[in-house]
Design an enzyme around this catalytic site. Structure first.
Site, short mmCIF file in Angstrom:
data_model
loop_
_atom_site.label_atom_id
_atom_site.label_comp_id
_atom_site.label_asym_id
_atom_site.label_seq_id
_atom_site.Cartn_x
_atom_site.Cartn_y
_atom_site.Cartn_z
N THR A 72 -2.79 -11.86 -1.69
CA THR A 72 -1.73 -12.71 -2.23
C THR A 72 -1.54 -13.96 -1.36
O THR A 72 -1.49 -15.08 -1.86
CB THR A 72 -0.41 -11.93 -2.33
OG1 THR A 72 -0.63 -10.78 -3.16
CG2 THR A 72 0.70 -12.77 -2.93
N GLN A 177 -11.13 -8.25 -6.20
CA GLN A 177 -11.76 -7.10 -6.86
C GLN A 177 -13.28 -7.11 -6.73
O GLN A 177 -13.92 -6.07 -6.91
CB GLN A 177 -11.40 -7.08 -8.35
CG GLN A 177 -9.93 -6.84 -8.64
CD GLN A 177 -9.50 -5.40 -8.37
OE1 GLN A 177 -10.30 -4.48 -8.34
NE2 GLN A 177 -8.20 -5.23 -8.14
N SER A 197 -9.28 -8.92 0.19
CA SER A 197 -8.23 -8.09 0.76
C SER A 197 -8.79 -6.74 1.22
O SER A 197 -9.65 -6.17 0.56
CB SER A 197 -7.16 -7.89 -0.31
OG SER A 197 -6.13 -7.06 0.17
N HIS A 199 -7.27 -3.69 1.49
CA HIS A 199 -6.88 -2.42 0.86
C HIS A 199 -7.53 -2.17 -0.49
O HIS A 199 -7.32 -1.13 -1.11
CB HIS A 199 -5.36 -2.28 0.79
CG HIS A 199 -4.68 -3.02 -0.32
ND1 HIS A 199 -4.27 -2.40 -1.48
CD2 HIS A 199 -4.35 -4.32 -0.46
CE1 HIS A 199 -3.69 -3.30 -2.27
NE2 HIS A 199 -3.72 -4.47 -1.68
N CYS A 323 5.31 -2.21 -17.98
CA CYS A 323 6.57 -1.47 -18.05
C CYS A 323 7.01 -0.96 -16.70
O CYS A 323 8.19 -0.95 -16.37
CB CYS A 323 6.44 -0.27 -18.98
SG CYS A 323 5.99 -0.73 -20.64
C1 LIG Z 1 -4.74 -6.71 -5.44
C2 LIG Z 1 -5.09 -8.09 -5.87
C3 LIG Z 1 -4.49 -9.21 -5.27
C4 LIG Z 1 -3.44 -9.08 -4.22
O1 LIG Z 1 -3.96 -8.66 -2.97
P1 LIG Z 1 -2.94 -8.06 -1.89
O2 LIG Z 1 -3.80 -7.84 -0.69
O3 LIG Z 1 -2.40 -6.79 -2.47
O4 LIG Z 1 -1.89 -9.08 -1.66
C5 LIG Z 1 -4.87 -10.46 -5.69
N1 LIG Z 1 -5.79 -10.62 -6.65
C6 LIG Z 1 -6.40 -9.58 -7.25
C7 LIG Z 1 -7.44 -9.83 -8.29
C8 LIG Z 1 -6.05 -8.28 -6.89
O5 LIG Z 1 -6.64 -7.26 -7.50
#
Ligand SMILES: *Cc1c(COP(=O)(O)O)cnc(C)c1O
Length: 388
Positions: A72, A177, A197, A199, A323
């Site tokens: 993010t 992703q 990212s 995680h 939701c």
């Molecule tokens: C999870 C995700 C994010 C956000 O990443 P965080 O590390 O959770 O802030 C941004 N873009 C996509 C496509 C994601 O799947």
């Protein structure tokens, strides 16, 4: 009950090796990398070794990797860099981005920027031609995600990047992703900035990175100390960064197998569900698709009720509506590929990961059809359809 986790696009578990590295780092590699003493010097070494591993996964130079608090922040930062370093008021993105880009763009509109939200086709693809047609004299940024978090569609990113380069427009991609799931080599690429990212690739939460190509001038989004060459203040989250680097190293080593294994499980699951459940349809591109992503719409029912019934069977998935976040709006991605409200609401996302085994897939293929059948029997819409 033996639980099955099929929500790896929301977050992944920590790989055991990553957890070991994280715990060790919390104990033994937790200094302030900016300090002058020997602890700080060791921290600096840890940081630079980590940067090398992260860069290696994406074919970047270590100096092109800037650590952030996650995807993010990296997305917000990329848009900020364009606004601060380029002259112009126009940006281009798609209607099916992650909210980290969509809401950032909406904020920019409030500040006086104009944003073109390109529509996608029924498979979720945006074409390089569409991008080229949208470019104006005052376009400062094109930001298009690499792989979609809901429907798994992989965009023709290099072709879009070539268009951006031809017109000398900064090109950012949210690859949260895609990294670890698609081979990415930024050494020969048209991507100027790329978010990812930890995680989502079996690393810890709260850490990620923005790749900024060496010829692109950064501009700080978070002001503070001299960390990240002065472009991203804040004491380095060393243990998480070290664990992120481990996750990247493992992703690089296992990439080929990972993709092969998940693609085969994914296709087994898609086939099994579509064959055993009438009135069902795959969302997203059939082949240009993230290896672990399955997204299927089931007519005449609500995704939320499918989720709850799956959860009672120990199967964790995600639905096509928002939701859970307190809104009744169907997903903007499913609406973006042209689904009706009803169909979008009856959608289910199952995202596979490294812990997924064939038995899990087969269990879902066994458990889901009767759930759908039971829910349909309670649905007035289905009853109507059956009377036709
Ligand atoms: C999870 C995700 C994010 C956000 O990443 P965080 O590390 O959770 O802030 C941004 N873009 C996509 C496509 C994601 O799947």
């Amino acid at each position: 009950m033996n639980r099955i986790y099929m929500d790896n696009s929301a977050t992944t578990y920590l790989k055991p090796e990553v957890l070991d590295v994280l715990i060790d780092a919390l104990k033994n590699h937790n200094s302030n990398a900016a300090s002058a003493h020997s602890f700080g010097q060791e921290g600096k070494m840890d940081l630079s070794r980590s940067r090398e591993k992260v860069a290696s996964l994406i074919g970047a130079e270590p100096r092109e990797v800037y650590f952030t608090s996650g995807g993010t922040e990296a997305d917000n930062w990329a848009v900020h860099i364009a606004k601060k370093t380029r002259k112009g008021k126009h940006m281009i993105t798609t209607t099916i981005e992650h909210h980290a880009i969509l809401h950032t763009m909406e904020e920019a509109i409030k500040e006086g920027y104009e944003v073109t939200f390109l529509p996608v086709d029924e498979n979720g693809l945006v074409s390089p031609e569409q991008v080229e047609e949208a470019i104006r004299e005052d376009t400062i940024l094109i930001s298009i995600h690499y792989g979609n978090n809901e429907i798994g569609t992989i965009q023709p990113i290099e072709e879009i990047g070539a268009v951006a380069r031809k017109h000398k427009v900064l090109f950012h991609t949210d690859a949260v992703q895609a990294v670890g799931n698609v081979p990415i080599d930024l050494s020969s690429s048209n991507i100027d900035m790329m978010s990812f990212s930890a995680h989502k690739i079996y690393g810890p939460k709260g850490v990620g990175a923005l790749f900024i190509r060496k010829n692109v001038k950064p501009y700080p989004f978070i002001h503070g100390g001299a960390q990240e060459k002065g472009y991203r203040g804040g004491t380095d989250n060393l243990p998480s960064i070290i664990a992120f680097a481990k996750a990247c190293e493992l992703a690089e080593e296992g990439m080929e197998d990972h993709i092969k294994r998940l693609t085969s499980l994914r296709d087994r699951l898609i086939k099994g569900l579509l064959e055993n459940i009438p009135h069902s349809k795959l969302n997203g591109h059939p082949t240009q698709r993230l290896p672990g992503n399955v997204n299927i719409s089931f007519k005449f029912i609500e995704g939320e009720s499918i989720l709850l019934m799956l959860d009672m069977q120990g199967i964790a998935a995600s639905s096509g509506s928002a939701c859970t976040s307190g809104s009744l709006d169907p997903s903007h991605v499913l609406m973006g590929i042209g689904l009706s409200h009803e169909i979008a609401h009856g959608s289910l996302r199952l995202t596979l990961g490294d812990t997924t085994i064939e038995e899990d897939v087969d269990k879902v293929i066994e458990k889901l059809p009767p759930i759908i059948q039971r829910l349909r029997e309670m649905s007035p819409l289905y009853e109507e359809e059956m009377r036709k």
